[in-house]
Write a protein that holds these residues in place. Structure first.
Motif, mmCIF file in Angstrom:
data_model
loop_
_atom_site.group_PDB
_atom_site.id
_atom_site.type_symbol
_atom_site.label_atom_id
_atom_site.label_comp_id
_atom_site.label_asym_id
_atom_site.label_seq_id
_atom_site.Cartn_x
_atom_site.Cartn_y
_atom_site.Cartn_z
ATOM 1 N N MET A 66 -4.934 -3.730 -5.331
ATOM 2 C CA MET A 66 -5.060 -2.167 -5.392
ATOM 3 C C MET A 66 -6.069 -1.627 -4.294
ATOM 4 S SD MET A 66 -3.226 -0.624 -7.842
ATOM 5 C CE MET A 66 -4.049 0.672 -7.771
ATOM 6 N N PRO A 67 -5.807 -0.724 -3.516
ATOM 7 C CA PRO A 67 -6.555 -0.292 -2.388
ATOM 8 C C PRO A 67 -7.788 0.381 -3.267
ATOM 9 C CG PRO A 67 -4.649 1.403 -3.004
ATOM 10 C CD PRO A 67 -4.515 0.130 -3.750
ATOM 11 N N GLU A 74 -9.814 8.441 2.002
ATOM 12 C CA GLU A 74 -9.583 8.525 3.390
ATOM 13 C C GLU A 74 -8.268 8.948 3.765
ATOM 14 O OE1 GLU A 74 -9.819 5.319 6.515
ATOM 15 O OE2 GLU A 74 -11.986 5.612 5.671
ATOM 16 N N SER A 75 -7.281 8.225 3.175
ATOM 17 C CA SER A 75 -5.936 8.456 3.501
ATOM 18 C C SER A 75 -5.505 9.747 3.192
ATOM 19 C CB SER A 75 -5.160 7.306 2.927
ATOM 20 O OG SER A 75 -5.508 6.014 3.287
ATOM 21 N N LEU A 76 -5.857 10.348 1.841
ATOM 22 C CA LEU A 76 -5.412 11.703 1.412
ATOM 23 C C LEU A 76 -6.117 12.712 2.092
ATOM 24 C CD1 LEU A 76 -5.000 10.618 -2.433
ATOM 25 C CD2 LEU A 76 -3.388 10.993 -0.817
ATOM 26 N N ALA A 83 3.985 9.952 8.442
ATOM 27 C CA ALA A 83 2.761 9.366 9.090
ATOM 28 C C ALA A 83 1.861 8.657 7.969
ATOM 29 C CB ALA A 83 2.209 10.100 10.047
ATOM 30 N N LEU A 84 1.783 9.354 7.006
ATOM 31 C CA LEU A 84 0.889 9.017 5.924
ATOM 32 C C LEU A 84 1.536 8.000 5.040
ATOM 33 C CD1 LEU A 84 -1.821 8.920 4.376
ATOM 34 C CD2 LEU A 84 -1.247 10.703 3.088
ATOM 35 N N THR A 85 2.750 8.068 4.526
ATOM 36 C CA THR A 85 3.430 6.989 3.881
ATOM 37 C C THR A 85 3.549 5.916 4.862
ATOM 38 O OG1 THR A 85 4.748 8.610 2.933
ATOM 39 C CG2 THR A 85 5.645 6.785 3.037
ATOM 40 N N LEU A 86 3.778 5.867 6.162
ATOM 41 C CA LEU A 86 3.696 4.886 6.976
ATOM 42 C C LEU A 86 2.554 3.929 6.996
ATOM 43 C CD1 LEU A 86 5.446 3.255 9.331
ATOM 44 C CD2 LEU A 86 4.553 4.687 10.674
ATOM 45 N N LYS A 87 1.338 4.803 7.087
ATOM 46 C CA LYS A 87 -0.045 4.213 6.857
ATOM 47 C C LYS A 87 -0.193 3.513 5.645
ATOM 48 C CE LYS A 87 -5.006 5.231 6.875
ATOM 49 N NZ LYS A 87 -5.239 4.267 5.668
ATOM 50 N N PHE A 88 0.278 4.079 4.568
ATOM 51 C CA PHE A 88 0.166 3.240 3.316
ATOM 52 C C PHE A 88 1.082 2.022 3.233
ATOM 53 C CE2 PHE A 88 -0.983 7.570 0.918
ATOM 54 C CZ PHE A 88 -2.274 7.213 0.746
ATOM 55 N N HIS A 90 1.536 0.042 5.932
ATOM 56 C CA HIS A 90 0.814 -0.792 6.749
ATOM 57 C C HIS A 90 -0.363 -1.266 6.069
ATOM 58 C CE1 HIS A 90 2.734 -1.004 10.639
ATOM 59 N NE2 HIS A 90 2.826 0.446 10.484
ATOM 60 N N ASP A 91 -1.024 -0.577 5.263
ATOM 61 C CA ASP A 91 -2.126 -1.003 4.101
ATOM 62 C C ASP A 91 -1.812 -2.017 3.216
ATOM 63 O OD1 ASP A 91 -3.536 0.965 5.786
ATOM 64 O OD2 ASP A 91 -3.822 2.294 3.975
ATOM 65 N N ILE A 92 -0.485 -1.926 2.823
ATOM 66 C CA ILE A 92 -0.038 -2.911 1.724
ATOM 67 C C ILE A 92 0.126 -4.252 2.371
ATOM 68 C CG2 ILE A 92 1.944 -3.617 0.584
ATOM 69 C CD1 ILE A 92 2.556 -0.610 -0.136
ATOM 70 N N VAL A 93 0.432 -4.315 3.915
ATOM 71 C CA VAL A 93 0.785 -5.544 4.393
ATOM 72 C C VAL A 93 -0.693 -6.182 4.621
ATOM 73 C CG1 VAL A 93 1.513 -6.541 6.576
ATOM 74 C CG2 VAL A 93 2.768 -5.064 5.543
ATOM 75 N N LYS A 94 -1.415 -5.166 5.140
ATOM 76 C CA LYS A 94 -3.027 -5.838 5.391
ATOM 77 C C LYS A 94 -3.661 -6.267 4.086
ATOM 78 C CE LYS A 94 -3.770 -2.380 9.057
ATOM 79 N NZ LYS A 94 -4.482 -1.124 9.587
ATOM 80 N N ARG A 95 -3.573 -5.364 3.051
ATOM 81 C CA ARG A 95 -3.889 -6.233 1.910
ATOM 82 C C ARG A 95 -3.265 -7.608 1.409
ATOM 83 N NH1 ARG A 95 -3.352 -1.042 0.265
ATOM 84 N NH2 ARG A 95 -2.059 -1.441 -1.418
ATOM 85 N N ALA A 96 -2.032 -7.666 1.731
ATOM 86 C CA ALA A 96 -1.403 -8.882 1.245
ATOM 87 C C ALA A 96 -1.775 -10.130 2.309
ATOM 88 C CB ALA A 96 0.164 -8.714 1.587
ATOM 89 N N ASP A 97 -2.072 -9.657 3.635
ATOM 90 C CA ASP A 97 -2.540 -10.719 4.523
ATOM 91 C C ASP A 97 -3.925 -10.874 4.393
ATOM 92 O OD1 ASP A 97 -0.081 -10.657 6.211
ATOM 93 O OD2 ASP A 97 -0.842 -9.334 7.508
ATOM 94 N N ALA A 98 -4.715 -10.035 3.770
ATOM 95 C CA ALA A 98 -6.009 -10.572 3.489
ATOM 96 C C ALA A 98 -6.310 -11.284 2.155
ATOM 97 C CB ALA A 98 -6.959 -8.933 3.035
ATOM 98 N N ASP A 99 -5.278 -11.085 1.434
ATOM 99 C CA ASP A 99 -5.150 -11.918 -0.115
ATOM 100 C C ASP A 99 -3.934 -12.538 -0.405
ATOM 101 O OD1 ASP A 99 -6.095 -12.998 -2.573
ATOM 102 O OD2 ASP A 99 -6.795 -10.911 -3.386
#
Length: 189
Positions: A66-67, A74-76, A83-88, A90-99
């Motif tokens: 979970m973020p 910050e995102s909201l 663009a915000l949906t796109l950011k979300f 990308h954030d999912i991929v970043k969290r997956a890469d991090a864990d």
């Protein structure tokens, strides 16, 4: 016996690592104790049986992925647009890469759920609740798209992440940013 929640969480985190590294067959109390660096027999004091352990691991995986509240706030603060949906996404991929261990552990749990009805029930509830949360979040936040948009993005992003984790050479030559942008464009329209 007094319940030590910090130790319970450490055992669940160790179980996630064991699942990611060894698969479901390697998930034993002994392996969890060794990974958590606790005395032998500790995990068996916290989890009554394998189904209980796996159900709790599924919940812990979702917690870890979970973020943060700060990240969401910050995102909201941004405009509620594509663009915000796109950011979300990308954030999912970043969290997956991090864990990565969490996603690999979830894959193992899903496979195990095909053979364990109790785990399937628990995992289905956890994932369904998570999906409903995301759908409500999208609606409450007034983000573009409807229920089907969120479901489409969920299934697309899950598939993308699993491919990246299990067969990275398939996705490696692709422009990840462009691919995610296309997924969002097609889901939102």
């Amino acid at each position: 016996m007094v319940r030590n929640e910090a130790r319970r969480t450490a055992l669940l985190d160790a179980a996630i690592d064991v699942l990611a590294e060894e698969g479901a067959r390697g998930l034993t109390y002994r392996a969890i104790d060794a990974k958590a660096e606790v005395p032998a027999g500790t995990a068996s004091n916290y989890f009554a049986n394998r189904d209980d352990l796996m159900s709790e691991v599924a919940i812990r995986v979702n917690q870890r992925l979970m973020p943060s509240d700060e990240s969401i706030a910050e995102s909201l603060a941004m405009p509620r647009d594509k663009a915000l949906t796109l950011k979300f996404m990308h954030d999912i991929v970043k969290r997956a890469d991090a864990d990565k261990a969490c996603y690999l552990a979830m894959m193992e749990l899903r496979l195990e759920a095909t053979r364990r009805p109790d785990l399937r029930t628990a995992l289905t509830k956890t994932v369904a609740d998570n999906l409903e949360f995301n759908i409500s979040f999208n609606e409450d936040s007034k983000l573009p798209g409807d229920r089907m948009t969120v479901l489409s993005l969920y299934f697309a992003m899950t598939g993308l992440i699993y491919e990246r984790l299990t067969l990275p050479d398939i996705v490696e030559p692709m422009d990840l940013d462009a691919l995610i942008e296309v997924l969002v464009d097609r889901a939102i329209g």
